[in-house]
Write an enzyme that holds these catalytic residues in place. Structure first.
Site, PDB file in Angstrom:
ATOM      1  N   ASP A 288       0.822  -1.204   0.000  1.00  0.00           N
ATOM      2  CA  ASP A 288       0.000   0.000   0.000  1.00  0.00           C
ATOM      3  C   ASP A 288       0.855   1.251   0.000  1.00  0.00           C
ATOM      4  O   ASP A 288       0.557   2.233  -0.658  1.00  0.00           O
ATOM      5  CB  ASP A 288      -0.909   0.033   1.238  1.00  0.00           C
TER       6      ASP A 288
ATOM      7  N   SER B 256      -9.725  -2.549  -8.947  1.00  0.00           N
ATOM      8  CA  SER B 256      -9.188  -2.399  -7.616  1.00  0.00           C
ATOM      9  C   SER B 256      -9.803  -1.167  -6.962  1.00  0.00           C
ATOM     10  O   SER B 256     -10.665  -0.535  -7.552  1.00  0.00           O
ATOM     11  CB  SER B 256      -7.683  -2.259  -7.765  1.00  0.00           C
TER      12      SER B 256
ATOM     13  N   GLU C 289     -18.444  -0.936   4.741  1.00  0.00           N
ATOM     14  CA  GLU C 289     -18.362  -2.346   5.102  1.00  0.00           C
ATOM     15  C   GLU C 289     -16.896  -2.732   5.274  1.00  0.00           C
ATOM     16  O   GLU C 289     -16.018  -2.048   4.758  1.00  0.00           O
ATOM     17  CB  GLU C 289     -18.999  -3.192   3.993  1.00  0.00           C
TER      18      GLU C 289
ATOM     19  N   LYS D  31     -13.280  -4.257   4.735  1.00  0.00           N
ATOM     20  CA  LYS D  31     -12.500  -4.670   3.576  1.00  0.00           C
ATOM     21  C   LYS D  31     -11.853  -5.989   3.961  1.00  0.00           C
ATOM     22  O   LYS D  31     -10.965  -6.036   4.820  1.00  0.00           O
ATOM     23  CB  LYS D  31     -11.444  -3.626   3.238  1.00  0.00           C
TER      24      LYS D  31
ATOM     25  N   ASP E 121      -9.577  -9.169   3.897  1.00  0.00           N
ATOM     26  CA  ASP E 121      -8.231  -9.407   3.395  1.00  0.00           C
ATOM     27  C   ASP E 121      -8.105 -10.838   2.891  1.00  0.00           C
ATOM     28  O   ASP E 121      -7.542 -11.705   3.545  1.00  0.00           O
ATOM     29  CB  ASP E 121      -7.228  -9.134   4.522  1.00  0.00           C
TER      30      ASP E 121
ATOM     31  N   TYR F  36     -19.842  -8.967  -2.187  1.00  0.00           N
ATOM     32  CA  TYR F  36     -19.960  -7.519  -1.949  1.00  0.00           C
ATOM     33  C   TYR F  36     -20.059  -6.693  -3.225  1.00  0.00           C
ATOM     34  O   TYR F  36     -20.136  -5.477  -3.193  1.00  0.00           O
ATOM     35  CB  TYR F  36     -18.802  -7.003  -1.093  1.00  0.00           C
TER      36      TYR F  36
ATOM     37  N   LYS G  21      -8.051   2.412   4.730  1.00  0.00           N
ATOM     38  CA  LYS G  21      -7.231   1.382   5.364  1.00  0.00           C
ATOM     39  C   LYS G  21      -6.945   1.719   6.819  1.00  0.00           C
ATOM     40  O   LYS G  21      -6.942   2.880   7.208  1.00  0.00           O
ATOM     41  CB  LYS G  21      -5.905   1.257   4.599  1.00  0.00           C
TER      42      LYS G  21
ATOM     43  N   CYS H 149      29.410   6.529  -9.775  1.00  0.00           N
ATOM     44  CA  CYS H 149      28.515   5.376  -9.831  1.00  0.00           C
ATOM     45  C   CYS H 149      29.198   4.158  -9.201  1.00  0.00           C
ATOM     46  O   CYS H 149      30.314   3.809  -9.596  1.00  0.00           O
ATOM     47  CB  CYS H 149      28.165   5.088 -11.288  1.00  0.00           C
TER      48      CYS H 149
ATOM     49  N   CYS I  77      29.958   1.494 -12.160  1.00  0.00           N
ATOM     50  CA  CYS I  77      30.908   1.671 -13.263  1.00  0.00           C
ATOM     51  C   CYS I  77      31.930   2.765 -12.991  1.00  0.00           C
ATOM     52  O   CYS I  77      32.832   2.991 -13.788  1.00  0.00           O
ATOM     53  CB  CYS I  77      30.174   1.953 -14.572  1.00  0.00           C
TER      54      CYS I  77
ATOM     55  N   CYS J  10      24.054   8.274 -12.659  1.00  0.00           N
ATOM     56  CA  CYS J  10      25.307   7.853 -13.256  1.00  0.00           C
ATOM     57  C   CYS J  10      25.335   8.360 -14.691  1.00  0.00           C
ATOM     58  O   CYS J  10      24.353   8.265 -15.413  1.00  0.00           O
ATOM     59  CB  CYS J  10      25.355   6.328 -13.227  1.00  0.00           C
TER      60      CYS J  10
ATOM     61  N   CYS K 218      27.770   1.670 -18.391  1.00  0.00           N
ATOM     62  CA  CYS K 218      27.450   1.266 -17.020  1.00  0.00           C
ATOM     63  C   CYS K 218      26.739  -0.085 -17.025  1.00  0.00           C
ATOM     64  O   CYS K 218      25.622  -0.212 -17.518  1.00  0.00           O
ATOM     65  CB  CYS K 218      26.570   2.298 -16.341  1.00  0.00           C
TER      66      CYS K 218
HETATM   67  S1  IVH Z   1     -15.470  -3.608  -3.784  1.00  0.00           S
HETATM   68  C1  IVH Z   1     -14.811  -2.303  -8.302  1.00  0.00           C
HETATM   69  N1  IVH Z   1     -15.686  -4.382  -1.315  1.00  0.00           N
HETATM   70  O1  IVH Z   1     -10.248  -5.235  -2.148  1.00  0.00           O
HETATM   71  C2  IVH Z   1     -14.164  -2.698  -7.030  1.00  0.00           C
HETATM   72  N2  IVH Z   1     -13.694  -4.928  -2.462  1.00  0.00           N
HETATM   73  O2  IVH Z   1      -8.308  -3.300  -3.044  1.00  0.00           O
HETATM   74  C3  IVH Z   1     -14.958  -3.698  -6.308  1.00  0.00           C
HETATM   75  N3  IVH Z   1     -12.104  -6.235  -1.153  1.00  0.00           N
HETATM   76  O3  IVH Z   1     -10.225  -6.259  -5.464  1.00  0.00           O
HETATM   77  C4  IVH Z   1     -14.356  -4.033  -5.034  1.00  0.00           C
HETATM   78  N4  IVH Z   1     -13.317  -6.358   0.669  1.00  0.00           N
HETATM   79  O4  IVH Z   1     -10.590  -8.038  -3.635  1.00  0.00           O
HETATM   80  C5  IVH Z   1     -14.901  -4.362  -2.399  1.00  0.00           C
HETATM   81  N5  IVH Z   1     -16.034  -5.046   0.850  1.00  0.00           N
HETATM   82  C6  IVH Z   1     -15.265  -5.022  -0.212  1.00  0.00           C
HETATM   83  C7  IVH Z   1     -14.014  -5.635  -0.242  1.00  0.00           C
HETATM   84  C8  IVH Z   1     -13.245  -5.558  -1.387  1.00  0.00           C
HETATM   85  C9  IVH Z   1     -12.183  -6.708   0.102  1.00  0.00           C
HETATM   86  C10 IVH Z   1     -10.965  -6.428  -2.022  1.00  0.00           C
HETATM   87  C11 IVH Z   1     -11.290  -6.861  -3.413  1.00  0.00           C
HETATM   88  C12 IVH Z   1     -10.724  -5.782  -4.288  1.00  0.00           C
HETATM   89  C13 IVH Z   1      -9.676  -5.198  -3.414  1.00  0.00           C
HETATM   90  C14 IVH Z   1      -9.349  -3.796  -3.783  1.00  0.00           C
END
Ligand code: IVH
Length: 830
Positions: free
Chosen positions: A54, A99, A133, A135, A137, A245, A333, A438, A441, A462, A468
């Protein structure tokens, strides 16, 4: 404890970061991220923690926010995850699996909500609900239900193509074979997270240990390892769990709200997280975040933050996506962690572009459960505690070998040396002497002066260029890497060995390799390594007063080695035909990342066309005189050009400079004039500077270079010119072109059938039903390019009230002009 400001939870961007340094840092980060992605997604064997990851991503994003030119460039730009492993069949996701953007501080959450409002032009007082909600892992999974029946399960892979893990998913008890109840759509791709509970993770590891098998580092890795099994029986024996989700392709599309869909998921028998709530405002979102944070330790499964999503699906659709993540969602996060440790050494790595990258070797310390022994020190200024132009960045506290430092990892891990504990500094400590040569080199390493920023580059580089070895090796590694030529099996050791033995010095050499020579070179390296190891052992044994038993040489692996080399040659042969964007990216031209390469390939059909345009632009590149004028504040390009026209016209007519009396140039206000005088002086001095700027003015070939490509600014343009100005680069490209063939360009996907695909659109005047950003994003989604000025190439002008000169230009060029309402109708959003 010394007095120090509380450390921010995420690494800040150095205030003095120059574009040059940013570019280098961006490229390096991008590569690190791409490699981390590969290890995480393809090998299930991450070498850095999520927090470290991250931290890398966030620094990349911070750099892109400050230097938008870099956005979307680099190995890590658009790809999410890593390409799927070869062992599973592939599944192309009908809707890409993307993501999430990250935030750590409350202020960033507020900024996210503000951004959403701005984009939608949503009034301040008007309520705007979000869901919040946990996240989870774990690893994301897409489940495709047709008429309510599970037909495929696929991992995320690179976001576009994942692995078919259907047989394995069927063994997961949380995943229903069939969706039951009212209103199950004929097609529904359910997306969510596969994870393992803490208890099940502990049990799996206990079993692994009992069987003498390697232990999993954390539940996420164990879950990934369990799902990505060729034998579904193994998956079945691992109690994987699932939370739904999100969703991909759904027909007919969901209407209503995010929270409404999640409620329907539950009714259909899908497991959804009980901590998912709808929040009416930011205060409620942050309160829920705190509440989840308090419950984190008791949940029984890993979460690493809270995800917020705009609740209204119609708004989600309007907001759309930007590069790798939706504009309507954010991952908040959990905070970073800190620890104290000692700097045991400072190493310098030489990067592909010659950057000298300082790395702190730390006394290993555990930060948030992960052992950290390296941390980046960014650049020379960072080590010295001063910015590029002498500005203190840690209030003058430099970093020295022997220093006790505060190390910070965002989320759960990485390493950034945040600060120095001065009162623990050893009395005899010496300031670190940053090398001026460097280490690879011996060439001089310099901090170039950047005429655009008028500052020395914060990165020392360099000057060895071709001689190099470190740079050459790094360039070759980049060339064969996944997003470049993607030569599978061409690992770092191979590159280093073949380079040392002179078999591969430049990319073209890869295609001229001789099997026997490669085999011999690799075998010699292996022998040398084995001998060195044996010597070491012997010495250690002798020191301990023992005698070593002679060991038999291992013969058995010879066949495997032969096979690996055969595979390598097959992989090389397979890349003799290559898509132009890959070829371009592989050259490693600074600032030409993947996205930029793709953009350039849209405008230039092949390398020759590109080089011809680069040459034309190079011939009339702006000189320092023009750049100096361009850098003066408060002069827009229109006023600047009018000013230069004025100066040039006088010079042409043989008239002397006029000292630029106020009002001499239309559109050039008093503030601009004041800045000009501050920069160049008055009277003759000013005349001379302006005349020089006029003489060194770039021509259309420079200004209009790659018109229509959306990611090509002056930085990229200059980088291309610099690259092709070097004869050896041209030679290397020519040599390569003699070995490879360009693949036919791929037709644009998704947007290909839109009538706007490939069209150049200009928005002007004020838009009333969407913001400029939204308009641009929508047009781009449909495959159009959005330009900022009207020319003969423009296909369409969308004009709102107050449109002025662009409307006139459109008339002049005979370009169609439509209203905002007509535009909305045309894109089907009326
Ligand atoms: S929503 C369009 N909701 O986090 C994006 N993702 O860092 C839809 N993840 O790829 C993702 N909990 O694997 C969503 N409550 C949650 C989540 C979640 C875990 C993961 C998921 C995503 C990644 C992104």
């Amino acid at each position: 404890m010394p007095a120090r400001k509380p450390a921010p939870p995420i690494p800040d961007l150095e205030p003095d970061l120059t574009p040059e340094a940013a570019r280098a840092a961006h490229a390096a980060l991008s590569e690190q991220i791409a490699e981390a992605d590969r290890l995480y997604h393809q090998e299930d064997a991450p070498e850095i923690t999520d927090a470290e990851y991250d931290a890398l991503r966030r620094r990349l994003e911070a750099i892109e926010a400050r230097f938008p030119d870099l956005a979307g460039t680099g190995a890590a730009s658009a790809s999410v995850g890593a390409k799927p492993s070869e062992k599973f069949a592939k599944v192309r996701h009908a809707v890409p699996m993307l993501s999430l953007g990250n935030a750590f501080a409350d202020a960033e959450v507020e900024e996210f909500a503000a951004r959403v409002r701005r984009f939608l032009n949503w009034p301040e007082g008007e309520p705007l609900a979000f869901t919040a909600e946990p996240k989870i892992d774990g690893l994301s999974l897409s489940l495709r239900y047709e008429d309510g029946i599970l037909v495929t399960a696929a991992t995320r892979g690179d976001g576009e193509v994942g692995e078919n893990v259907t047989a394995n998913a069927r063994t997961v008890r949380d995943i229903p074979e069939r969706l039951v109840g009212e209103g199950v759509p004929p097609l529904c791709e359910v997306r969510g997270e596969i994870y393992l509970s803490h208890a099940d993770f502990a049990a799996i590891n206990a079993r692994q240990e009992a069987q003498g098998k390697p232990l999993f580092a954390n539940p996420r890795n164990a879950a990934a390892g369990s799902l990505r099994q060729l034998d579904p029986a193994i998956t079945a024996a691992r109690p994987l769990r699932f939370f739904a989700y999100a969703w991909g392709a759904v027909e007919p599309a969901f209407e209503g709200t995010q929270s409404g869909v999640i409620a329907r998921f539950r009714e259909w028998g899908l497991p959804v997280n009980p901590l998912s709530v709808r929040c009416a405002d930011i205060a409620a979102m942050l309160a829920h975040y705190r509440s989840i944070e308090r419950q984190r330790a008791d949940l029984g499964y890993d979460i690493d933050g809270v995800v917020y999503k705009v609740d209204d699906l119609a708004l989600q659709r309007r907001l759309g996506f930007v590069s790798r993540s939706p504009r309507w969602a954010l991952a908040h996060k959990f905070a970073a962690q800190e620890a104290f440790t000692v700097v045991e050494g400072i190493d310098i790595n030489v990067g592909r572009t010659g950057s000298l990258n300082p790395l702190a070797k730390l006394r290993p310390v555990t930060v948030g459960g992960v052992v950290v022994s390296n941390a980046t020190l960014h650049n020379e200024g960072y080590v010295k505690g001063v910015g590029g132009d002498g500005e203190p960045i840690r209030e003058g506290r430099d970093i020295r070998v022997g220093d006790t430092v505060i190390v910070l990892r965002a989320g759960d891990v990485i390493p950034k040396v945040m600060d120095v504990v001065l009162d623990k500094r050893p009395a005899d400590s010496q300031a670190y002497a940053f090398p001026e040569a460097c280490p690879a080199c011996g060439s001089k390493a310099v901090r170039a002066f950047n005429p655009r920023t008028k500052k020395p580059d914060s990165v020392r580089r360099c000057t060895g260029g071709l001689i190099c070895p470190a740079q050459a090796v790094e360039r070759l590694k980049h060339f064969v890497s996944r997003n470049a030529f993607d030569i599978e099996g061409f690992g770092e050791t191979y590159i280093e060995t073949l380079f040392e033995d002179g078999l591969v010095r430049q990319p073209a050499d890869i295609f001229r390799l001789d099997f026997e020579k490669v085999a011999a070179s690799l075998a010699a390296r292996r022998r040398a390594l084995a001998e060195a190891r044996a010597r070491q052992k012997e010495e250690a044994a002798r020191a301990a007063g023992e005698t070593l038993k002679p060991v038999k040489a291992a013969k058995k692996k010879e066949g495997e080695r032969q096979l690996a080399i055969e595979n390598l040659f097959a992989a090389i042969a397979a890349r003799r035909t290559v898509a132009f964007p890959r070829l371009l990216f592989a050259l490693g031209i600074p600032n030409v990342g993947e996205v930029t390469a793709k953009e350039l390939a849209k405008v230039f059909p092949d390398m020759r066309a590109l080089i011809a345009s680069v040459d034309a632009a190079a011939a009339c590149r702006p000189g320092e005189g023009w750049l100096a004028l361009d850098a003066v504040d408060r002069i827009g390009s229109v006023a600047r050009d009018a000013l230069l026209d004025h100066v040039a016209a006088r010079a042409e007519a043989g008239e002397p400079g006029d000292g630029l009396p106020p009002g001499a140039v239309k559109g050039l206000g008093p503030a601009a004039r004041e800045n000009l005088v501050a920069a160049f002086g008055e009277g003759e001095a000013l005349d001379a500077a302006l005349l020089r700027a006029a003489r060194e003015r770039p021509c259309a070939a420079y200004l209009g270079f790659a018109e229509g490509a959306s990611d090509v600014g002056d930085v990229v343009k200059d980088a291309l010119i610099d690259f092709f100005a070097e004869a050896h680069n041209r030679d290397a490209v020519e040599a390569l072109l003699a070995e490879v063939t360009l693949a036919q360009a791929e037709a644009p996907v998704a947007s290909g059938n839109s009538e706007l695909a490939g069209k150049i659109v200009v928005f002007t005047g004020s838009l009333e039903r969407m913001t400029r950003n939204e308009a641009k994003a929508t047009a781009e989604r449909l495959g159009a390019k959005v330009a900022s000025s009207v020319s003969g190439n423009t296909d369409l002008v969308v004009a709102g009230p107050g449109a002025g000169s662009k409307l006139k230009e459109a008339e002049k060029h005979g370009v169609a002009v439509i209203s905002e309402a007509e535009w909305l109708e045309r894109i089907g959003a009326a």
